[in-house]
Design a protein around this motif. Structure first.
Motif, PDB file in Angstrom:
ATOM      1  N   LYS B   3       3.155  16.869  92.450  1.00  0.00           N
ATOM      2  CA  LYS B   3       3.436  16.371  91.100  1.00  0.00           C
ATOM      3  C   LYS B   3       4.705  15.550  91.136  1.00  0.00           C
ATOM      4  N   LEU B  12      -0.093  13.138  89.492  1.00  0.00           N
ATOM      5  CA  LEU B  12      -0.657  14.276  90.214  1.00  0.00           C
ATOM      6  C   LEU B  12      -1.512  13.733  91.354  1.00  0.00           C
ATOM      7  N   PHE B  27      -4.869  18.108  83.828  1.00  0.00           N
ATOM      8  CA  PHE B  27      -3.590  17.390  83.872  1.00  0.00           C
ATOM      9  C   PHE B  27      -3.529  16.350  82.745  1.00  0.00           C
TER      10      PHE B  27
END
Lengths: 111, 146
Positions: B3, B12, B27
């Motif tokens: 990340k 990500l 995400f």
């Protein structure tokens, strides 16, 4: 995605619930293969509980249609709503498949 | 998993396999949560993202090889969301593909190209560039009206 199937006369009604994406559409493929192996060739797929579909889902529906037609059977779809209906319209799929407003209306086509 | 943040993009990076798809979806869902977009607009974003990722996961790297794919997300107020999908696979401009024939009958129908077509219909902006041996796909989404 939840897949529930019930025998209705000469047809099998499959109700889908949730999301039909690249991962879950293969579960749908497998469930339909099992039904076809059991000898059923006329399927009604109720998309009323489906909130999301991607091109993988469309591909599964198309492949299923070809498989059933190859065996002299047919595929009918019903209860397209919201995003699913929009994706069917945009991709041109709604003009390629007979679609019905209810499972009853679709099942009435199969005798 | 990796990340990071760069140029205002939260990023990500995961293996380019279908198993990573749900992590990327989670995400993005978290990133755009504060925009409070209506569900139908969020579905469009999710669909475009899935089609972009599946394209990379299935075709960017040689079969059996291990590659990576990275998703970046940047918000501009609550009305604009930018999504960037990067991979280190072979050079591939998805918009060079032939458009699917939407008028063909069911029997003749081929489904190739359909994912990219849907992606273009769902995103308000879609652009490809090749940079530093990476494929970079930028998707823009704009919330209009009340």
């Amino acid at each position: 995605m939840e897949i529930a199937s019930t025998k209705k006369g000469n047809a099998v009604l499959i109700r889908l619930k949730g999301r039909m994406d690249v991962v879950t559409s293969s579960a749908f493929d497998q469930a339909c293969d099992k039904i076809i192996l059991g000898g059923d060739k006329s399927l009604v797929v109720d998309l009323g509980g489906l909130e999301y579909i991607s091109s993988s889902g469309l591909r599964s529906v198309l492949a299923l249609d070809k498989k059933l037609k190859g065996q002299g059977g047919k595929l009918l779809l019903c209860n397209l709503t919201g995003m699913v209906k929009e994706v069917f319209n945009i991709s041109g799929f709604s003009s390629m498949f007979p679609t019905f407003d209810s499972a009853e209306a679709a099942l009435a086509q199969i005798k | 998993m990796h990340k990071s943040s760069e140029n205002g993009f939260a990023r990500l990076k995961l293996p380019a396999t279908l198993e990573s798809l749900s992590r990327f979806q989670d995400f993005i869902r978290k990133q755009v949560q504060e925009c409070r977009w209506p569900q139908d607009k969020l579905f469009k974003l999710q669909l475009a993202l899935e089609e972009a990722l599946v394209n990379v996961m299935k075709y960017a790297y040689p079969e059996g090889g291990s590659g990576w794919v990275e998703v970046g997300c940047r918000l501009e107020g609550r009305t604009h969301v930018w999504v960037e999908v990067r991979d280190g696979g072979r050079a591939f401009n998805p918009f060079d593909c032939e458009k699917p024939d939407l008028t063909s009958t069911l029997g003749q129908r081929k489904v190739g190209g359909l994912g990219i077509f849907l992606l273009q219909q769902m995103a308000d902006h879609a652009a490809y560039r090749r940079e530093h041996d990476m494929n970079i796909l930028t998707l823009g989404f704009r919330l209009t009206g009340p």
